[in-house]
Design a protein around this motif. Structure first.
Motif, PDB file in Angstrom:
ATOM      1  N   TYR A 155       0.843  -1.195   0.000  1.00  0.00           N
ATOM      2  CA  TYR A 155       0.000   0.000   0.000  1.00  0.00           C
ATOM      3  C   TYR A 155       0.874   1.239   0.000  1.00  0.00           C
ATOM      4  CZ  TYR A 155      -3.958  -2.971   1.211  1.00  0.00           C
ATOM      5  OH  TYR A 155      -4.936  -3.931   1.189  1.00  0.00           O
ATOM      6  N   ARG A 156       0.359   2.308  -0.583  1.00  0.00           N
ATOM      7  CA  ARG A 156       1.028   3.607  -0.619  1.00  0.00           C
ATOM      8  C   ARG A 156       0.098   4.634   0.016  1.00  0.00           C
ATOM      9  NH1 ARG A 156       5.015   6.147  -2.985  1.00  0.00           N
ATOM     10  NH2 ARG A 156       5.740   4.388  -4.215  1.00  0.00           N
ATOM     11  N   LEU A 157       0.659   5.513   0.878  1.00  0.00           N
ATOM     12  CA  LEU A 157      -0.146   6.543   1.534  1.00  0.00           C
ATOM     13  C   LEU A 157      -0.810   7.453   0.507  1.00  0.00           C
ATOM     14  CD1 LEU A 157       2.119   7.620   4.503  1.00  0.00           C
ATOM     15  CD2 LEU A 157      -0.039   6.403   4.637  1.00  0.00           C
ATOM     16  N   THR A 171      -3.737   3.409  -0.742  1.00  0.00           N
ATOM     17  CA  THR A 171      -4.222   2.727  -1.936  1.00  0.00           C
ATOM     18  C   THR A 171      -3.291   1.565  -2.236  1.00  0.00           C
ATOM     19  OG1 THR A 171      -2.971   4.240  -3.347  1.00  0.00           O
ATOM     20  CG2 THR A 171      -5.288   4.765  -2.980  1.00  0.00           C
ATOM     21  N   ARG A 172      -3.846   0.523  -2.861  1.00  0.00           N
ATOM     22  CA  ARG A 172      -3.040  -0.658  -3.210  1.00  0.00           C
ATOM     23  C   ARG A 172      -1.988  -0.290  -4.243  1.00  0.00           C
ATOM     24  NH1 ARG A 172      -5.030  -6.017  -2.703  1.00  0.00           N
ATOM     25  NH2 ARG A 172      -3.072  -6.508  -3.699  1.00  0.00           N
ATOM     26  N   THR A 173      -0.846  -0.906  -4.132  1.00  0.00           N
ATOM     27  CA  THR A 173       0.239  -0.720  -5.086  1.00  0.00           C
ATOM     28  C   THR A 173       1.072  -1.996  -5.118  1.00  0.00           C
ATOM     29  OG1 THR A 173       2.026   0.787  -5.744  1.00  0.00           O
ATOM     30  CG2 THR A 173       1.843   0.293  -3.410  1.00  0.00           C
ATOM     31  N   THR A 174       2.083  -1.991  -5.927  1.00  0.00           N
ATOM     32  CA  THR A 174       2.959  -3.156  -6.001  1.00  0.00           C
ATOM     33  C   THR A 174       3.805  -3.234  -4.729  1.00  0.00           C
ATOM     34  OG1 THR A 174       4.701  -1.888  -7.080  1.00  0.00           O
ATOM     35  CG2 THR A 174       3.117  -3.011  -8.511  1.00  0.00           C
ATOM     36  N   ALA A 175       4.258  -4.413  -4.410  1.00  0.00           N
ATOM     37  CA  ALA A 175       5.085  -4.600  -3.222  1.00  0.00           C
ATOM     38  C   ALA A 175       6.374  -3.789  -3.333  1.00  0.00           C
ATOM     39  CB  ALA A 175       5.399  -6.077  -3.019  1.00  0.00           C
ATOM     40  N   ARG A 176       6.880  -3.641  -4.537  1.00  0.00           N
ATOM     41  CA  ARG A 176       8.125  -2.898  -4.766  1.00  0.00           C
ATOM     42  C   ARG A 176       7.973  -1.419  -4.417  1.00  0.00           C
ATOM     43  NH1 ARG A 176      12.565  -3.659  -8.475  1.00  0.00           N
ATOM     44  NH2 ARG A 176      11.570  -5.621  -8.958  1.00  0.00           N
ATOM     45  N   ASP A 177       6.803  -0.829  -4.708  1.00  0.00           N
ATOM     46  CA  ASP A 177       6.573   0.599  -4.478  1.00  0.00           C
ATOM     47  C   ASP A 177       5.890   0.895  -3.144  1.00  0.00           C
ATOM     48  OD1 ASP A 177       7.635   1.140  -7.003  1.00  0.00           O
ATOM     49  OD2 ASP A 177       5.679   0.942  -7.971  1.00  0.00           O
ATOM     50  N   ALA A 178       5.650  -0.124  -2.343  1.00  0.00           N
ATOM     51  CA  ALA A 178       4.868   0.032  -1.120  1.00  0.00           C
ATOM     52  C   ALA A 178       5.589   0.838  -0.049  1.00  0.00           C
ATOM     53  CB  ALA A 178       4.501  -1.330  -0.566  1.00  0.00           C
ATOM     54  N   GLN A 179       4.814   1.657   0.654  1.00  0.00           N
ATOM     55  CA  GLN A 179       5.292   2.357   1.844  1.00  0.00           C
ATOM     56  C   GLN A 179       4.817   1.620   3.093  1.00  0.00           C
ATOM     57  OE1 GLN A 179       3.418   6.106   0.922  1.00  0.00           O
ATOM     58  NE2 GLN A 179       5.396   7.029   0.409  1.00  0.00           N
ATOM     59  N   VAL A 180       3.721   0.884   2.944  1.00  0.00           N
ATOM     60  CA  VAL A 180       3.122   0.114   4.035  1.00  0.00           C
ATOM     61  C   VAL A 180       2.795  -1.267   3.483  1.00  0.00           C
ATOM     62  CG1 VAL A 180       1.158  -0.027   5.616  1.00  0.00           C
ATOM     63  CG2 VAL A 180       2.075   2.209   4.995  1.00  0.00           C
ATOM     64  N   VAL A 181       3.024  -2.309   4.266  1.00  0.00           N
ATOM     65  CA  VAL A 181       2.645  -3.657   3.823  1.00  0.00           C
ATOM     66  C   VAL A 181       1.765  -4.315   4.876  1.00  0.00           C
ATOM     67  CG1 VAL A 181       4.673  -4.067   2.375  1.00  0.00           C
ATOM     68  CG2 VAL A 181       4.743  -4.734   4.757  1.00  0.00           C
ATOM     69  N   LEU A 182       0.843  -5.146   4.401  1.00  0.00           N
ATOM     70  CA  LEU A 182       0.016  -5.969   5.277  1.00  0.00           C
ATOM     71  C   LEU A 182       0.401  -7.421   5.047  1.00  0.00           C
ATOM     72  CD1 LEU A 182      -3.608  -4.521   4.999  1.00  0.00           C
ATOM     73  CD2 LEU A 182      -2.015  -4.310   6.889  1.00  0.00           C
ATOM     74  N   LEU A 183       0.649  -8.128   6.113  1.00  0.00           N
ATOM     75  CA  LEU A 183       0.941  -9.560   6.039  1.00  0.00           C
ATOM     76  C   LEU A 183      -0.249 -10.316   6.612  1.00  0.00           C
ATOM     77  CD1 LEU A 183       4.629  -9.616   7.290  1.00  0.00           C
ATOM     78  CD2 LEU A 183       3.831 -10.100   4.989  1.00  0.00           C
ATOM     79  N   ARG A 184      -0.730 -11.305   5.884  1.00  0.00           N
ATOM     80  CA  ARG A 184      -1.870 -12.093   6.342  1.00  0.00           C
ATOM     81  C   ARG A 184      -1.484 -13.568   6.272  1.00  0.00           C
ATOM     82  NH1 ARG A 184      -6.590 -10.691   2.990  1.00  0.00           N
ATOM     83  NH2 ARG A 184      -6.536  -8.865   4.296  1.00  0.00           N
ATOM     84  N   SER A 185      -1.713 -14.284   7.343  1.00  0.00           N
ATOM     85  CA  SER A 185      -1.427 -15.706   7.373  1.00  0.00           C
ATOM     86  C   SER A 185      -2.383 -16.444   6.440  1.00  0.00           C
ATOM     87  CB  SER A 185      -1.575 -16.227   8.796  1.00  0.00           C
ATOM     88  OG  SER A 185      -1.417 -17.622   8.825  1.00  0.00           O
ATOM     89  N   THR A 186      -1.876 -17.449   5.735  1.00  0.00           N
ATOM     90  CA  THR A 186      -2.725 -18.237   4.831  1.00  0.00           C
ATOM     91  C   THR A 186      -3.150 -19.553   5.475  1.00  0.00           C
ATOM     92  OG1 THR A 186      -0.794 -19.255   3.826  1.00  0.00           O
ATOM     93  CG2 THR A 186      -1.661 -17.285   2.772  1.00  0.00           C
ATOM     94  N   VAL A 187      -2.809 -19.773   6.739  1.00  0.00           N
ATOM     95  CA  VAL A 187      -3.099 -21.023   7.429  1.00  0.00           C
ATOM     96  C   VAL A 187      -4.599 -21.316   7.452  1.00  0.00           C
ATOM     97  CG1 VAL A 187      -3.001 -22.247   9.630  1.00  0.00           C
ATOM     98  CG2 VAL A 187      -1.035 -20.960   8.839  1.00  0.00           C
TER      99      VAL A 187
END
Length: 82
Positions: free
Chosen positions: A25-27, A63-79
């Motif tokens: 995500y990007r601010l 807003t959503r963006t590519t992981a490369r351009d991200a300022q913020v990331v959300l990690l979600r477990s897939t378990v």
């Protein structure tokens, strides 16, 4: 300026027990201003809700963006999603 760039979903530790989805995500200034106005109008209650729900905070101010351009990331477990 907030633009919707190519969204991507990365998988971290693919195939392992600790597998997680990574979303970038990007601010976004206008969303941040709107949330700030909402915080003022609710006497700070919205800030408390966003503190309790960090995913909502990110999604309401970024807003959503590519992981490369991200300022913020959300990690979600897939378990639980398999």
């Amino acid at each position: 300026f907030c633009s919707m760039e190519k969204e991507d979903l990365k998988i971290v530790n693919k195939g392992e027990e600790e597998e997680m989805e990574l979303q970038g995500y990007r601010l976004c200034r206008w969303r941040l201003a709107l949330v700030g106005l909402g915080v003022l109008c609710t006497g700070g209650f919205l800030l408390l809700v966003l503190y309790w729900m960090p995913e909502w905070c990110v999604k309401s101010t970024c807003t959503r963006t590519t992981a490369r351009d991200a300022q913020v990331v959300l990690l979600r477990s897939t378990v639980g999603s398999k």
